[in-house]
Design a protein around this motif. Structure first.
Motif, PDB file in Angstrom:
ATOM      1  N   LYS A 149     -13.131   4.909  10.420  1.00  0.00           N
ATOM      2  CA  LYS A 149     -12.960   5.845   9.318  1.00  0.00           C
ATOM      3  C   LYS A 149     -11.527   6.356   9.284  1.00  0.00           C
ATOM      4  CE  LYS A 149     -17.802   7.303   9.479  1.00  0.00           C
ATOM      5  NZ  LYS A 149     -18.754   8.422   9.615  1.00  0.00           N
ATOM      6  N   PHE A 150     -10.986   6.421   8.073  1.00  0.00           N
ATOM      7  CA  PHE A 150      -9.644   6.974   7.906  1.00  0.00           C
ATOM      8  C   PHE A 150      -9.473   7.362   6.439  1.00  0.00           C
ATOM      9  CE2 PHE A 150      -9.512   2.401   7.490  1.00  0.00           C
ATOM     10  CZ  PHE A 150      -8.847   2.200   6.299  1.00  0.00           C
ATOM     11  N   ASP A 151      -8.532   8.243   6.186  1.00  0.00           N
ATOM     12  CA  ASP A 151      -8.230   8.698   4.833  1.00  0.00           C
ATOM     13  C   ASP A 151      -7.120   7.820   4.270  1.00  0.00           C
ATOM     14  OD1 ASP A 151      -7.705   9.981   2.488  1.00  0.00           O
ATOM     15  OD2 ASP A 151      -6.994  11.856   3.395  1.00  0.00           O
ATOM     16  N   ILE A 152      -7.407   7.113   3.180  1.00  0.00           N
ATOM     17  CA  ILE A 152      -6.417   6.194   2.609  1.00  0.00           C
ATOM     18  C   ILE A 152      -5.133   6.931   2.214  1.00  0.00           C
ATOM     19  CG2 ILE A 152      -7.258   6.397   0.239  1.00  0.00           C
ATOM     20  CD1 ILE A 152      -6.007   3.163   1.877  1.00  0.00           C
ATOM     21  N   MET A 153      -5.257   8.225   1.847  1.00  0.00           N
ATOM     22  CA  MET A 153      -4.075   8.978   1.435  1.00  0.00           C
ATOM     23  C   MET A 153      -3.276   9.494   2.636  1.00  0.00           C
ATOM     24  SD  MET A 153      -4.247   8.378  -1.622  1.00  0.00           S
ATOM     25  CE  MET A 153      -2.731   9.237  -2.041  1.00  0.00           C
ATOM     26  N   ALA A 154      -3.834   9.336   3.833  1.00  0.00           N
ATOM     27  CA  ALA A 154      -3.089   9.695   5.045  1.00  0.00           C
ATOM     28  C   ALA A 154      -2.767   8.437   5.845  1.00  0.00           C
ATOM     29  CB  ALA A 154      -3.897  10.684   5.889  1.00  0.00           C
ATOM     30  N   THR A 155      -2.778   7.313   5.152  1.00  0.00           N
ATOM     31  CA  THR A 155      -2.552   6.018   5.793  1.00  0.00           C
ATOM     32  C   THR A 155      -1.273   5.387   5.253  1.00  0.00           C
ATOM     33  OG1 THR A 155      -4.921   5.653   6.088  1.00  0.00           O
ATOM     34  CG2 THR A 155      -3.504   3.712   6.157  1.00  0.00           C
ATOM     35  N   SER A 156      -0.481   4.839   6.145  1.00  0.00           N
ATOM     36  CA  SER A 156       0.733   4.125   5.740  1.00  0.00           C
ATOM     37  C   SER A 156       0.567   2.635   6.046  1.00  0.00           C
ATOM     38  CB  SER A 156       1.958   4.670   6.492  1.00  0.00           C
ATOM     39  OG  SER A 156       2.175   6.027   6.182  1.00  0.00           O
ATOM     40  N   PHE A 157       1.000   1.819   5.100  1.00  0.00           N
ATOM     41  CA  PHE A 157       0.977   0.360   5.283  1.00  0.00           C
ATOM     42  C   PHE A 157       2.392  -0.093   5.613  1.00  0.00           C
ATOM     43  CE2 PHE A 157      -2.698   1.247   2.707  1.00  0.00           C
ATOM     44  CZ  PHE A 157      -3.656   0.327   3.107  1.00  0.00           C
ATOM     45  N   PHE A 158       2.537  -0.746   6.749  1.00  0.00           N
ATOM     46  CA  PHE A 158       3.847  -1.220   7.183  1.00  0.00           C
ATOM     47  C   PHE A 158       3.937  -2.730   6.946  1.00  0.00           C
ATOM     48  CE2 PHE A 158       3.487   2.787   9.285  1.00  0.00           C
ATOM     49  CZ  PHE A 158       4.792   3.256   9.418  1.00  0.00           C
ATOM     50  N   LEU A 159       4.945  -3.123   6.168  1.00  0.00           N
ATOM     51  CA  LEU A 159       5.164  -4.534   5.866  1.00  0.00           C
ATOM     52  C   LEU A 159       6.518  -4.961   6.419  1.00  0.00           C
ATOM     53  CD1 LEU A 159       4.061  -4.637   2.103  1.00  0.00           C
ATOM     54  CD2 LEU A 159       2.641  -4.894   4.129  1.00  0.00           C
ATOM     55  N   GLY A 160       6.558  -6.167   6.989  1.00  0.00           N
ATOM     56  CA  GLY A 160       7.824  -6.707   7.468  1.00  0.00           C
ATOM     57  C   GLY A 160       8.487  -7.538   6.385  1.00  0.00           C
ATOM     58  N   ARG A 161       9.650  -7.108   5.958  1.00  0.00           N
ATOM     59  CA  ARG A 161      10.396  -7.864   4.938  1.00  0.00           C
ATOM     60  C   ARG A 161      11.511  -8.633   5.615  1.00  0.00           C
ATOM     61  NH1 ARG A 161      11.300  -8.220  -0.431  1.00  0.00           N
ATOM     62  NH2 ARG A 161       9.767  -6.603  -0.895  1.00  0.00           N
ATOM     63  N   ARG A 162      11.481  -9.949   5.502  1.00  0.00           N
ATOM     64  CA  ARG A 162      12.496 -10.776   6.156  1.00  0.00           C
ATOM     65  C   ARG A 162      13.577 -11.209   5.177  1.00  0.00           C
ATOM     66  NH1 ARG A 162       7.693 -13.655   8.871  1.00  0.00           N
ATOM     67  NH2 ARG A 162       7.481 -14.254   6.704  1.00  0.00           N
ATOM     68  N   SER A 180      -9.573 -13.174  -4.813  1.00  0.00           N
ATOM     69  CA  SER A 180      -8.435 -12.288  -5.021  1.00  0.00           C
ATOM     70  C   SER A 180      -8.404 -11.216  -3.940  1.00  0.00           C
ATOM     71  CB  SER A 180      -8.551 -11.626  -6.397  1.00  0.00           C
ATOM     72  OG  SER A 180      -7.596 -10.617  -6.546  1.00  0.00           O
ATOM     73  N   PRO A 181      -7.270 -11.031  -3.248  1.00  0.00           N
ATOM     74  CA  PRO A 181      -7.226 -10.017  -2.190  1.00  0.00           C
ATOM     75  C   PRO A 181      -7.128  -8.610  -2.759  1.00  0.00           C
ATOM     76  CG  PRO A 181      -5.072 -11.003  -2.447  1.00  0.00           C
ATOM     77  CD  PRO A 181      -5.980 -11.708  -3.424  1.00  0.00           C
ATOM     78  N   ASN A 182      -7.870  -7.717  -2.184  1.00  0.00           N
ATOM     79  CA  ASN A 182      -7.774  -6.306  -2.529  1.00  0.00           C
ATOM     80  C   ASN A 182      -7.960  -5.546  -1.217  1.00  0.00           C
ATOM     81  OD1 ASN A 182      -8.287  -3.595  -3.343  1.00  0.00           O
ATOM     82  ND2 ASN A 182      -8.849  -4.329  -5.378  1.00  0.00           N
ATOM     83  N   VAL A 183      -6.854  -5.298  -0.541  1.00  0.00           N
ATOM     84  CA  VAL A 183      -6.906  -4.732   0.805  1.00  0.00           C
ATOM     85  C   VAL A 183      -7.566  -3.354   0.832  1.00  0.00           C
ATOM     86  CG1 VAL A 183      -5.473  -3.852   2.692  1.00  0.00           C
ATOM     87  CG2 VAL A 183      -5.042  -6.126   1.743  1.00  0.00           C
ATOM     88  N   PRO A 184      -7.198  -2.411  -0.039  1.00  0.00           N
ATOM     89  CA  PRO A 184      -7.867  -1.105   0.008  1.00  0.00           C
ATOM     90  C   PRO A 184      -9.379  -1.208  -0.202  1.00  0.00           C
ATOM     91  CG  PRO A 184      -5.840  -0.957  -1.269  1.00  0.00           C
ATOM     92  CD  PRO A 184      -6.083  -2.409  -0.997  1.00  0.00           C
ATOM     93  N   LYS A 185      -9.792  -2.068  -1.116  1.00  0.00           N
ATOM     94  CA  LYS A 185     -11.228  -2.230  -1.356  1.00  0.00           C
ATOM     95  C   LYS A 185     -11.926  -2.783  -0.118  1.00  0.00           C
ATOM     96  CE  LYS A 185     -14.517  -4.484  -4.456  1.00  0.00           C
ATOM     97  NZ  LYS A 185     -14.683  -5.386  -5.631  1.00  0.00           N
ATOM     98  N   ALA A 186     -11.289  -3.758   0.543  1.00  0.00           N
ATOM     99  CA  ALA A 186     -11.892  -4.334   1.744  1.00  0.00           C
ATOM    100  C   ALA A 186     -11.919  -3.312   2.881  1.00  0.00           C
ATOM    101  CB  ALA A 186     -11.115  -5.579   2.171  1.00  0.00           C
ATOM    102  N   LEU A 187     -10.849  -2.505   2.976  1.00  0.00           N
ATOM    103  CA  LEU A 187     -10.802  -1.509   4.046  1.00  0.00           C
ATOM    104  C   LEU A 187     -11.878  -0.440   3.867  1.00  0.00           C
ATOM    105  CD1 LEU A 187      -6.950  -1.022   4.520  1.00  0.00           C
ATOM    106  CD2 LEU A 187      -8.548  -2.188   6.053  1.00  0.00           C
ATOM    107  N   ALA A 188     -12.317  -0.233   2.628  1.00  0.00           N
ATOM    108  CA  ALA A 188     -13.399   0.725   2.395  1.00  0.00           C
ATOM    109  C   ALA A 188     -14.670   0.301   3.112  1.00  0.00           C
ATOM    110  CB  ALA A 188     -13.647   0.864   0.897  1.00  0.00           C
ATOM    111  N   LEU A 189     -14.812  -1.016   3.308  1.00  0.00           N
ATOM    112  CA  LEU A 189     -15.986  -1.516   4.031  1.00  0.00           C
ATOM    113  C   LEU A 189     -15.941  -1.136   5.505  1.00  0.00           C
ATOM    114  CD1 LEU A 189     -16.141  -5.133   2.521  1.00  0.00           C
ATOM    115  CD2 LEU A 189     -17.560  -3.174   1.889  1.00  0.00           C
TER     116      LEU A 189
END
Length: 652
Positions: free
Chosen positions: A591-604, A575-584
């Motif tokens: 290093k980065f702050d998840i609350m100061a991070t934006s996820f950009f998704l392309g919607r087609r 099961s994918p869990n991107v935030p959990k994996a990014l913690a690694l």
């Protein structure tokens, strides 16, 4: 395996972005690690063997139905029992329990696991292997939908033979069956383990009852023991010619749970399943079929429904209740198999993202798929009210499972030759007899096509069309996106020459092709005129193994001071869990702050085009599938408040 185009999150979503729920990368049931062995055996009895365990309710009845001549009754009965016993030995024991369960993909079984294993053994993408996997999976679904209906209906038809009450209870068989099936599908969300705890003891009792009934009647005619010799089965086939060939299709009903057994391997592990089969299930089934045969030899009238004729009047109602419970459990074996198959199909890019829920914190192979559960319920109820009797359903049953088993044999050849390094002669010694047996059973079951066997074939063909359309459409979108994209290195050079405004924080761009600039990144620069201080090109990749070790989960590749590529690896049962994996990533220096991070998704936004790509009708199917795919934000466990979606229109 072709890429999956999500149309609403990445440039061209490959199978990596289709990982279903079902694993956190640890504690899988395939090895039974940390679990007690015998409770796992009991659990496997409750979930895995329910299908094959209810075959005695109708298999002998259907096989003997075609042998009407009383002068040949002895040959018919001993011949049929011999064929059933040897089918159990060759198809289930030799082919699946002993041989194919060795060909597991990190503990996972089933046609798609075999397909992934064969692809890896070849070291390259093979269209033939891919198509075999798709066909095998589709056939499994096609016939699997019949199992709940025929199992429950076969048990409830015991009401018609109830002492003194059969005639008055007969009208309630159909509605009672429907009620039981609805209840079964409603409890699926509770999870496999909770049902295994309940079903295990019930199924164990059922097998003991099967054995007891068999032993009670074997003494009716000891000559039935001759059925252990394959001579009597072969003689029966030769003596009866075409009729014997027809009967083989009914004999196959005794082994229809074998493919579900293999597909469910990841839920409990091979050792518990093998143990349960060899020390309990096989002996109990053999005793029951021998008892049915002995009863018919001594009382020819019992051939119309030999199982229920075995049951003494005083035990009739308890056995009926137990048979009903066992039939419910038989349905469970196929339902859990369908869940596992769906999970693998989504991850391998054969189906769009779909909501798949984990139902166990310790057994990550145990999952629940709401959409599949609902579709199966609708299909099963339709079958129930269209066919109305287990005999009518038996005519539709078996053909798709035989096809799926033949696919398994062909895929096993690739694995034996390329992965196990067997010689061609060694492969043929084992697989040629099994392949011939598969073809014989397929040919026999084809005779059922006019009587209803067309149904699972049509369903299978429909699923093949869906899988092929999704795969082909995904590849078209991947190719078009690649042609229209700017290589990431070129974009970086442009940005260094003409630096845009810099925004604070980190931007993460999801893409399946890390070598080209993601669409969302291009739109962000084009329309917002900004580039973040830190930019991560994130790719979620699928391995051809069910699970990935945590130390292999994340890989980081530095491009320059502004850009880094991050690869998150998942197995096709995870099961994918991107935030959990990014913690690694923190451990790896990013290093980065998840609350100061934006996820950009392309919607087609995909529009159909008859001039390019697929035919218009396939375009419409593909667009429908895309619109109904699971939301990528939910699928990847990304915090909704951190997501920015940017759209683009594309034709297929």
């Amino acid at each position: 395996m072709a890429s999956e185009a999500s149309g609403d999150n990445t440039n061209s979503q490959d199978p990596a972005a289709a990982t279903p729920h079902g694993s956190n990368g640890s504690g899988h049931g395939q090895h039974g690690e940390g679990q007690r062995f015998w409770p796992m055996v009991l659990g496997s009895i409750g979930v895995v063997f329910g299908d094959i365990g209810t075959s005695p309710l109708y298999a002998m009845r259907e096989a003997l139905h075609h042998a009407r001549s009383t002068t040949q009754l002895e040959h018919a009965v001993i011949g049929v029992v011999s064929l059933v016993l040897w089918a159990l030995l060759l198809v289930v024991t030799v082919k699946y329990v002993i041989f194919l369960m060795r060909a597991d993909n990190k503990g996972e079984g089933g046609t798609l696991a075999l397909m992934a294993l064969a692809q890896r053994a070849l070291g390259q993408r093979s269209t033939a292997v891919f198509l075999l996997g798709v066909i095998g999976a589709a056939l499994f679904y096609g016939d699997g939908i019949i199992t709940p209906a025929i199992s429950v209906l076969g048990a409830m038809e015991g009401l018609k033979d109830a002492p003194n009450l059969g005639a008055s209870l007969a009208p309630y068989v159909l509605p009672a069956s429907a009620g039981i099936l609805v209840a079964l599908f409603l409890i699926q969300a509770k999870g496999t383990q909770s049902m295994a705890n309940l079903f295990g003891p019930i199924t164990l009792t059922w097998f003991f009852v099967l054995a007891a009934l068999g032993m009670l009647h074997i003494a009716d005619n000891w000559s039935i023991l001759r059925a252990f010799s394959p001579y009597y089965g072969i003689r029966f086939l030769l003596e009866n010619g075409f009729v014997g060939f027809v009967i083989l299709g009914s004999v196959f009903l005794a082994v229809t749970g074998a493919e579900a057994l293999y597909a469910d391997m990841g839920h409990f592990g091979k050792k518990p399943i093998r143990t349960a089969w060899l020390i309990l299930v096989l002996p109990c089934l053999a005793l029951n079929y021998l008892g049915q045969g002995a009863l018919v030899l001594s009382h020819p009238a019992a051939r119309t429904n030999p199982f229920w004729e075995m049951v003494p009047d005083f035990a009739y109602w308890p056995v009926l209740g137990l048979a009903t419970a066992a039939a419910v459990i038989a349905s469970q074996a196929v339902i859990t198999g369908a869940f596992s198959m769906t999970q693998q199909a989504v991850q391998l890019g054969l189906l769009p993202r779909i909501d798949i829920k984990r139902t166990s914190e310790t057994q990550s192979g145990q999952i629940y798929v709401p959409a599949v559960n609902s579709l199966l319920l609708i299909g099963v109820l339709l079958l129930l009210f269209v066919f109305q009797t287990s005999s009518a359903l038996a005519s539709a049953y078996g053909i798709a499972v035989t096809g799926s088993m033949f696919v398994d044999t062909l895929l096993a050849y690739v694995i034996m030759r390329r992965m196990w390094k067997w010689s061609r002669a060694q492969c043929l010694v084992l697989l040629l007899p099994l392949g011939i047996l598969d073809v014989v059973f397929i040919s026999s079951n084809m005779l059922k096509i006019p009587d209803g066997a067309w149904l699972p074939l049509v369903m299978g063909a429909g699923l093949v069309t869906v899988m092929w359309t999704w795969t082909r459409g995904s590849q078209i979108l991947t190719d078009k996106t690649r042609r229209d994209s700017v290589p990431l290195n070129e974009l970086i050079a442009i940005l260094q020459a003409r630096a845009p405004h810099r925004a604070p924080g980190t931007a993460i761009f999801l893409t399946s092709d890390p070598d080209v600039a993601p669409v969302a990144l291009m739109h962000n620069i084009k329309h917002n005129k900004v580039l973040h201080e830190k930019n991560v090109i994130l790719t979620v990749r699928t391995t051809e193994t069910p699970r990935v070790r945590e130390e292999d989960r994340v890989t980081i590749e530095k491009v320059n001071d502004d850009f880094k590529k991050v690869f998150i690896n998942y197995g096709f049962m995870e099961s994918p869990n991107v935030p959990k994996a990014l913690a690694l990533c923190r451990k790896l220096g990013l290093k980065f702050d998840i609350m100061a991070t934006s996820f950009f998704l392309g919607r087609r936004s995909v529009v159909p085009s008859a001039q390019s790509g697929m035919p218009l009708w396939q375009d419409k199917i593909f667009i429908f599938l895309m619109r109904n795919a699971a939301n990528p934000t939910d699928f990847f466990k990304i915090p909704p408040g951190r997501v920015v979606e940017m759209g683009a229109q594309v034709t297929v």
